[in-house]
Design a protein around this motif. Structure first.
Motif, PDB file in Angstrom:
ATOM      1  N   SER A 292      -2.213   5.158  28.320  1.00  0.00           N
ATOM      2  CA  SER A 292      -1.224   5.595  29.303  1.00  0.00           C
ATOM      3  C   SER A 292      -1.190   7.101  29.492  1.00  0.00           C
ATOM      4  O   SER A 292      -0.904   7.576  30.593  1.00  0.00           O
ATOM      5  N   ARG A 293      -1.473   7.854  28.428  1.00  0.00           N
ATOM      6  CA  ARG A 293      -1.199   9.297  28.477  1.00  0.00           C
ATOM      7  C   ARG A 293      -2.408  10.206  28.295  1.00  0.00           C
ATOM      8  O   ARG A 293      -2.397  11.326  28.780  1.00  0.00           O
ATOM      9  N   GLU A 294      -3.393   9.753  27.569  1.00  0.00           N
ATOM     10  CA  GLU A 294      -4.547  10.608  27.264  1.00  0.00           C
ATOM     11  C   GLU A 294      -5.546  10.609  28.416  1.00  0.00           C
ATOM     12  O   GLU A 294      -5.695   9.597  29.106  1.00  0.00           O
TER      13      GLU A 294
ATOM     14  N   HIS B  22      -5.725   5.996  35.448  1.00  0.00           N
ATOM     15  CA  HIS B  22      -4.400   5.694  34.884  1.00  0.00           C
ATOM     16  C   HIS B  22      -3.527   4.937  35.882  1.00  0.00           C
ATOM     17  O   HIS B  22      -2.883   3.950  35.525  1.00  0.00           O
TER      18      HIS B  22
END
Length: 176
Positions: free
Chosen positions: A67-69, A95
């Motif tokens: 989700s974030r990287e 993403h």
């Protein structure tokens, strides 16, 4: 690897889970499957999943990483992956679902475009090979490979591949 499969929980494997699926499985759609397939393709090419290092040792860490990287580029691991395929994998693993292929049909069309482009490149290379062979028809095969590579650049492995093609061409020419 822990998988959560109970009703009301996340469904999937942390290595291949789409960001939206990790947050709320009810948000998953065909684009989530495209993301997972992108992760699978990455795994097949790299030999490991995008977020498989020790810093992502648990299911939740993997879900958060997806989700974030930033998604690691396949070309950072395998420089020999064609640029077009790398771009395709990047799009599959975007993403945001809106940035991915909307369906398998759209993905297949993009893959077919890569195949057609690859075929055009191969055809152009073969035309160059035949043209070079015609211009240097008296040159032995092993020397012809060097001549061709000096015109287009290339590696020792490519030289060997061209030499094999030249030998086949010589045998076919001798038979006619």
């Amino acid at each position: 690897e822990e998988d959560a499969t109970a009703t009301g929980h996340v469904f999937g494997t942390g290595d291949f889970i789409a960001p939206e699926q990790g947050q709320d499985a009810r948000q998953a759609d065909a684009r989530s499957d495209v993301y997972s397939l992108g992760c699978t393709l990455y795994f097949l090419l790299a030999g490991y999943a995008p977020f498989s290092g020790p810093e992502w040792s648990t299911f939740m860490k993997k879900v958060m990483a997806h989700s974030r990287e930033p998604i690691p580029s396949i070309r950072s691991v395998r420089q020999d992956v064609p640029e077009g395929l790398a771009v395709l994998i990047d799009r599959m693993m975007a993403h945001a679902p809106k940035d991915r292929f909307k369906s398998y049909d759209e993905l297949i069309a993009a893959l077919e475009g890569l195949i057609e482009k690859r075929s055009e490149i191969i055809d152009a290379g073969l035309e160059l090979l035949v043209d070079t062979m015609r211009r240097h028809h008296a040159v032995p095969c092993e020397d012809l490979a060097d001549v061709l590579l000096s015109e287009v650049g290339g590696s020792g492995r490519q030289r060997d591949d061209i030499a094999v093609l030249c030998a086949r061409f010589d045998r076919a020419s001798a038979a006619t």
